[in-house]
Design an enzyme around this catalytic site. Structure first.
Site, PDB file in Angstrom:
ATOM      1  N   ARG A  42      16.601  80.701  48.425  1.00 20.48           N
ATOM      2  CA  ARG A  42      15.187  80.352  48.422  1.00 20.48           C
ATOM      3  C   ARG A  42      14.946  79.298  49.494  1.00 20.48           C
ATOM      4  NH1 ARG A  42      14.027  75.406  45.450  1.00 20.48           N
ATOM      5  NH2 ARG A  42      11.868  76.029  45.201  1.00 20.48           N
ATOM      6  N   TYR A  99       4.547  75.527  43.854  1.00 20.48           N
ATOM      7  CA  TYR A  99       5.890  75.819  43.355  1.00 20.48           C
ATOM      8  C   TYR A  99       5.920  77.172  42.666  1.00 20.48           C
ATOM      9  CZ  TYR A  99       6.968  70.786  43.808  1.00 20.48           C
ATOM     10  OH  TYR A  99       7.189  69.522  44.270  1.00 20.48           O
ATOM     11  N   GLU A 146      14.472  73.455  53.808  1.00 21.29           N
ATOM     12  CA  GLU A 146      15.802  73.641  53.238  1.00 21.29           C
ATOM     13  C   GLU A 146      16.011  75.112  52.911  1.00 21.29           C
ATOM     14  OE1 GLU A 146      16.028  69.337  50.900  1.00 21.29           O
ATOM     15  OE2 GLU A 146      15.733  71.165  49.759  1.00 21.29           O
ATOM     16  N   LYS A 149       6.238  64.361  47.657  1.00 20.74           N
ATOM     17  CA  LYS A 149       6.935  64.588  48.918  1.00 20.74           C
ATOM     18  C   LYS A 149       6.785  63.410  49.874  1.00 20.74           C
ATOM     19  CE  LYS A 149       6.516  69.653  48.596  1.00 20.74           C
ATOM     20  NZ  LYS A 149       7.854  70.223  48.838  1.00 20.74           N
ATOM     21  N   HIS A 204      16.200  67.595  37.877  1.00 24.59           N
ATOM     22  CA  HIS A 204      14.858  67.971  38.313  1.00 24.59           C
ATOM     23  C   HIS A 204      13.766  67.137  37.639  1.00 24.59           C
ATOM     24  CE1 HIS A 204      16.363  72.024  39.904  1.00 24.59           C
ATOM     25  NE2 HIS A 204      15.775  71.431  40.911  1.00 24.59           N
ATOM     26  N   ASN A 209      12.831  75.693  50.452  1.00 25.08           N
ATOM     27  CA  ASN A 209      12.058  74.563  49.967  1.00 25.08           C
ATOM     28  C   ASN A 209      11.705  73.711  51.190  1.00 25.08           C
ATOM     29  OD1 ASN A 209      10.888  72.989  47.889  1.00 25.08           O
ATOM     30  ND2 ASN A 209      12.584  71.529  48.071  1.00 25.08           N
TER      31      ASN A 209
END
Ligand code: HEM
Ligand code: FES
Lengths: 198, 356, 320
Positions: free
Chosen positions: B223, B37, B265, B317, B193, B225
Site C-alpha cells: 500500500r 484513509y 511511503e 501530519k 496505531h 502512505n
C-alpha cells in the site's frame, strides 16, 4: 479520594479494572500507597494462604491492615527500586498458575507489569487496579530519561531540561508515557503548566 | 538499466535531488482528487516496467547516499535498530528474503552464492563482499536484521504474529514519519496505531489487521502512505524533533516550491517462512513540490488534495500551519481541468497546464 | 486472492506406517527447492477424485529447514467424505499433485521459556516439525503423546530413541493416561502448552489448564474440522449470478469452486477466517461448524464460513 475515572483515550493508554479473585496455584500482589485498599477489598483467607504481598507504603499507613490479612509472605519496602530485586526473584521462582495482582499508581503498576511480562506472563492475564495518585511515569523521547510522578503538562524534563508535552501514548515495555518537546517550532513559547487531567 | 547512484545528502546542505527518471517513476499516492484513509491494499506481484512496483525491493539512484545517512543516524543513536530476543530467527528470514530477491532482481549489483549453510554475499554498490554461516550470528558483524537493513533502502518493522495480533518486536527505523521504534517496540497493531486520528473509528485497523494476519508465503501485499516534510530530511524522528521541528518555520513563499517535499511511503508486507513473522518494509520516496508540479495531472491533483484534506489529518501530519502558504503556491498551477483516475502521470493524455 | 499459491509436486514415497496411517513425501516437480516453513504449518493437498476436486489440509511433519522434500501423514477415515481414502487408495509414487504454500495457524510462541506439547493420535504430526525446529533453535520442550496401542503408535520409536528424556508416550489399551493436572502443576512460568488431537482431548486440555490458572495466551490448540456431510441444498451466488447445488458429500466451498467461482480460503477447516462470506438473504437454518465467527455472528444470519458450515432450508443467497 483513591478512585479516579480516567477520561477515554487512545488505544495504547492502559485501562484499569477491579481486582477479582482468580483460581491459581499462587498469588503475587504488588501495590503502592492506596493500592493497599484494592488488596484489602479482594483478599480472602483462601487466597492469602498462597499469597505473597509486596507493598510500598509511600507514607500511607495501610501496612498493619495488610499484615493482618496473614498472607503467606509479606514485604514492605521504601520504594519500588528497593523492592525490585525481590520482585525479580519472585518471578524467577514462579510456576504456571501464578496469579498477578497489581494496584496503586500507574508508575508502580507499569513497572511491576513489565517485570511480570519479562517472566512470561501475558499482560492481559495480569490484573490491575488504579488507586491513589494519578501522576504519570514519563519518558522524554529526546534524552530517554524517565521521570516518576509527573503531574503537570507541559513538564520540564528532569534530565535534559526540554519542555515536554505529556502524551497519552504509552509503552508497556518502558512502563511510561511519552513526553515530546512542545516548543520546537516556536522556541520559548511554552504554555503554562496545568494538571494533566485539568 | 544500470543505475547512476547520486552523491547527495539528506541533512545540512540537503543536496538530495531527483533525476528525470526518478521523477517519472515517483509513486504519486493520490488516485483521485481527494484523500481519506482507507484499507488500500493490493497484491505486490510486480508492476509496470521501471516502476517502483516492479521489483520486490526497489533500488534507485538514492541507494548509496541513503545508506550513508542511515549509518550516521545509527552511530548517533543505536536504539533506532532493535530486535527483541525471540526475533532473531525472523531476522534471518528477512536477510534471506532480501538477499535472494536482490540477487535475482539486480544480478549486476548483487550476488548471492550459497553452498548449504555457507553463504557469500556481494553488494557491489556498497563495496561489500562477506562470507558467513546462515543462522550463525557469530559470523556476521551485526545481527542478521541489522546487517541486511544497513544495506537496504527503507525502514523495516518486523512483526511477530500471535494471539490474533501483530507485535512490533523488531525494527530498523531511521527514516520514519515522526514515530519512535524505541517507544513502540513490543506494541501490538492497535497500540502502535493509537495516535492516528479517525481511522480507528472508521474500522480501518480492524479490517487491515484481518488482511495482514492472512498474508501468505509467496503472496506479498503493498500500500502507499504519505505525509509532507520540509527539506528532504529522511530522519524526521521524534527523538530529534527538537532539532528539526524549527525547519518547518523556515519556508517563505519564494522557497516553498523547493523546500516542501511530498514524502511517500511504499509499504509492503511479506510473510517470513521459518518464524511465521511478517515483515513490513516502509520505503520512503521524496519529491519537491516544484518537481511534482512539472507533471500536469499531479500539479492539479496535489492542490486539490491538500486544499480539501480534513483538518484532523493536516494536524496529525504536522503541516496545518504551513497549509495556507502551500495552497498559495499550488493554486497557481491548478487550472480546474478534470484529471484522469489512477496514480500514473498519463503524460501523453493529460493536457498541459493552462496556468502557472 | 483465493488460497495460497500453488506448488506442483511429485510423490516421492508412500510409506504405510500401520493399519491406519500412511506417510506421503513430495518433491517439487520442477526439481527446485520447496519453501521453508515454520513448525505447525499445514499445506492444502489438491486431489482429483474423478469429477470431484478435493482439497484437504495436512500438517507438514518434515524438517522445516529441509527444502528438498515435504512429508505429511494421513490417517484413513473410513467414515469421512473420502479425501483420506483417496490418498490411501489412489496416490502412488510418481504421481503429480498440487499443494499450497505452507500456512501456519498453529505456530510456536518463540518467547516461551518452555514448550509443552500434548498430542493424541494423528495429532502428533505438527509436533514432529515443531520438535525439529526446537532442536535447531535450542529451546526447551517436552512431549506427551497418547496412542490407542503400540501397533497404532505412529513415530513412537523414532521419538523415544531420539529424545528419550523429552518424549513421553501413553497407550490407551494399557490404561495409560496423562496425569494432566500434575503435569501442568509446577511448569515454570513462561511455559506454553500446545495440544493437537481429537476434539475431546483439546477441550480437556484447554479446560484443565484454564482451571489451573493458565492464561489464555499460553494455551494453543489446533483442531482441523473436516467438513462434514449433510443434506443437499441450493445456493444462489449473487455476484456471479449462479445457482448451485451443494451435494451431500461436498462442502459449500467445494461446490462454489466446482461451479467455477473463485472463492478465498486458507485452512479449509473453519479456523482462519479467510473464507468468510456475507449472507444477503435466507429462509432456513444455518449449521455453523467453524471456530471463526463468534456466537453473536452465528445467530445473526449475516455470515457463513463455507469451508465447514452448511444450510438447511429454502433459500440462501450469498455475496459471492
Ligand atoms: C503491519 C504493518 C504496519 C506497521 C508496522 C505500521 C506502523 C505504523 C506506525 C508506527 C504509524 C505511526 C503512528 C504514530 O503516529 O505514532 C502508522 C500510521 C498509520 N498507519 Fe500503519 N502500520 C502498518 C500497517 C498499516 C496498514 C495495513 C494500514 C491500513 C490500511 C495502516 C494505516 C495507517 C495510517 C492511516 C496511519 C496514519 C498515517 C498518516 O496519516 O500519515 N497501517 N503505521
Ligand atoms: S477457509 Fe479457513 S475458515 Fe474457511
Amino acid at each position: 479520594m483513591s478512585k479516579f475515572a480516567f477520561p477515554p483515550s487512545m488505544t495504547s493508554r492502559p485501562v484499569y479494572g477491579r481486582l477479582e479473585p482468580r483460581a491459581g496455584s499462587a498469588h503475587l500482589m504488588i501495590a503502592d500507597a492506596e493500592g493497599a485498599e484494592a488488596i484489602l477489598d479482594v483478599a480472602t483467607p483462601d487466597m492469602m494462604a498462597k499469597a505473597h504481598i509486596i507493598y510500598i507504603p509511600k507514607g500511607t499507613d495501610f501496612g498493619d491492615r495488610l499484615r493482618a490479612l496473614s498472607p503467606a509472605q509479606y514485604y514492605e519496602g521504601p520504594s519500588y527500586a528497593a523492592a525490585e530485586q525481590r520482585i525479580a526473584k519472585a518471578f524467577d521462582d514462579a510456576k504456571m498458575g501464578l496469579q498477578v495482582y497489581l494496584s496503586g499508581t500507574e508508575g508502580v503498576i507499569g513497572q511491576a507489569q513489565h517485570a511480570a511480562m519479562q517472566a512470561g506472563v501475558p499482560h492481559t492475564a495480569i490484573q490491575t487496579e488504579h488507586r491513589g495518585s494519578t501522576a504519570r511515569r514519563m519518558q522524554c523521547v529526546h534524552c530517554k530519561g524517565i521521570t516518576e510522578d509527573v503531574e503537570t503538562d507541559p513538564f520540564q524534563c528532569s534530565h535534559c531540561g526540554l519542555h515536554l508535552f505529556v502524551r497519552d501514548h504509552y509503552s508497556r515495555r518502558l512502563a511510561a508515557f511519552q513526553g515530546v518537546n512542545i516548543d520546537a517550532e516556536d522556541p520559548g513559547n511554552v504554555p503554562e503548566a496545568k494538571g494533566i487531567y485539568e | 538499466m544500470t543505475i547512476q547512484f547520486n552523491d547527495e545528502t539528506f541533512r545540512d546542505d540537503y543536496s538530495f535531488h531527483n533525476s528525470d527518471r526518478a521523477l517519472k517513476r515517483f509513486p504519486f499516492p493520490f488516485h483521485e482528487d481527494s484523500y481519506m484513509y482507507s484499507v488500500n491494499m493490493e497484491q505486490h506481484q510486480g508492476g509496470p516496467s521501471d516502476s517502483i512496483y516492479e521489483k520486490r525491493f526497489d533500488v534507485d539512484e538514492h541507494y548509496v547516499s541513503e545508506m550513508r545517512d542511515r549509518a550516521i543516524v545509527l552511530a548517533d543513536d543505536p536504539l533506532r535498530c532493535q530486535s527483541l530476543p525471540h526475533m532473531t530467527l525472523a531476522g534471518w528470514d528477512l536477510l534471506e528474503l532480501i538477499m535472494v530477491s536482490k540477487s535475482e532482481d539486480y544480478p549486476d549489483l548483487f550476488e548471492l552464492h550459497r553452498d548449504g549453510d555457507q553463504w557469500r554475499w556481494v553488494n557491489k554498490p556498497m563495496g561489500i563482499d562477506d562470507s558467513f554461516t546462515f543462522l550463525d550470528e557469530a559470523t556476521l558483524p551485526y545481527g542478521p536484521m541489522e546487517y541486511i537493513t544497513r544495506q537496504t533502502q527503507g525502514d523495516f518493522a518486523v512483526l511477530d504474529q500471535r494471539d490474533d495480533n501483530l507485535w512490533m518486536d523488531a525494527g530498523m527505523i531511521t527514516t520514519q514519519a515522526d514515530w519512535s521504534l524505541d517507544f513502540d517496540i513490543g506494541m501490538n497493531f492497535f497500540e502502535w496505531h493509537a495516535p492516528v486520528p479517525l481511522a480507528h473509528e472508521k474500522g480501518i485497523f480492524v479490517r487491515a489487521l484481518k488482511f495482514l494476519l492472512n498474508i501468505q508465503q509467496g503472496a506479498p501485499a503493498r500500500r502507499l502512505n504519505w505525509t509532507l516534510t520540509v527539506n528532504p530530511l529522511l530522519d524526521t524522528s521524534p527523538e530529534n524533533y527538537h532539532k528539526w521541528g524549527i525547519q518547518k518555520t523556515s519556508m517563505t513563499p519564494e522557497t516553498v516550491g523547493a523546500k516542501q517535499h511530498l514524502r511517500v511511503e511504499l509499504q509492503t508486507f511479506f510473510r517470513l517462512p521459518r518464524s511465521n513473522a511478517l515483515v513490513f518494509p516502509i520505503r520512503c520516496y521524496l519529491c519537491s513540490f516544484q518537481d511534482l508540479t512539472k507533471t500536469p495531472k499531479w500539479a492539479r491533483r496535489l492542490h486539490r488534495v491538500i486544499r480539501d484534506l480534513p483538518d484532523e489529518l493536516a494536524t496529525y501530519k504536522g503541516f496545518i500551519d504551513n497549509r495556507p502558504m502551500m495552497l498559495d503556491y499550488l493554486s497557481q498551477f491548478d487550472d480546474g481541468l478534470p484529471t484522469s483516475l489512477g496514480i500514473w502521470p498519463d503524460l501523453d493524455t493529460e493536457p498541459p497546464l493552462q496556468k502557472g | 486472492m483465493s488460497g495460497a499459491q500453488k506448488i506442483p509436486v511429485t510423490v516421492m514415497a508412500v510409506v504405510p506406517l500401520n493399519e491406519l496411517v500412511t506417510r506421503f513425501e513430495f518433491k517439487r516437480t520442477d526439481g527446485g527447492l520447496l519453501p521453508t516453513f515454520s513448525g505447525g504449518a499445514h499445506t492444502v493437498v489438491e486431489m482429483r477424485d474423478g469429477d470431484t476436486p478435493r482439497m484437504n489440509p495436512y500438517s507438514l511433519m518434515s524438517d522445516p529447514m529441509d527444502q528438498r522434500s515435504y512429508a505429511i501423514s494421513v490417517r484413513r477415515d473410513d467414515a469421512g467424505r473420502g479425501g483420506s481414502l483417496f490418498m490411501h487408495k489412489n496416490v502412488h509414487v510418481g504421481d503429480e499433485m498440487v499443494i499450497s504454500n505452507p500456512v501456519n495457524l498453529f505456530s510456536l510462541d518463540l518467547r516461551a521459556k518452555k514448550q509443552l506439547f500434548i498430542a493424541g493420535g494423528i495429532g502428533i504430526t505438527p509436533f514432529l516439525a515443531q520438535i525439529k525446529q526446537m532442536e535447531r533453535l535450542g529451546g526447551r520442550w517436552e512431549l506427551h503423546y497418547t496412542c490407542r496401542s503400540k501397533a497404532l503408535g505412529s513415530y513412537v520409536d523414532e521419538l523415544t530413541t531420539q529424545h528419550p528424556n523429552e518424549a513421553h508416550v501413553y497407550y490407551d489399551d494399557q490404561e495409560q493416561r496423562i496425569d494432566l493436572t500434575a503435569l501442568l502443576d509446577g511448569q515454570p512460568i513462561g511455559t506454553h502448552v500446545y495440544v493437537c488431537g481429537p476434539k475431546g482431548m483439546i477441550d480437556w486440555v484447554r479446560k484443565t489448564a484454564a482451571a489451573e490458572g493458565w492464561p489464555r495466551e499460553s494455551i494453543h490448540y489446533e483442531e482441523f474440522l473436516a467438513p462434514q456431510s449433510g443434506k443437499p441444498f441450493e445456493v444462489k451466488l449473487a455476484v456471479s449470478n449462479k445457482v448451485i447445488q451443494v451435494g451431500e458429500q461436498e462442502s459449500l466451498l467445494e461446490a462454489i469452486e466446482r461451479s467455477g467461482v473463485d472463492a478465498p480460503y486458507l485452512c479449509r477447516g473453519g479456523a482462519c477466517g479467510q473464507c468468510e462470506t456475507r449472507v444477503i438473504d435466507y429462509t432456513g437454518n444455518f449449521i455453523h461448524r467453524d471456530h471463526w465467527l463468534d456466537d453473536a455472528e452465528h445467530v445473526s444470519g449475516e455470515k457463513i464460513m463455507p469451508c465447514v458450515s452448511r444450510f438447511e432450508g429454502k433459500t440462501l443467497v450469498l455475496d459471492r
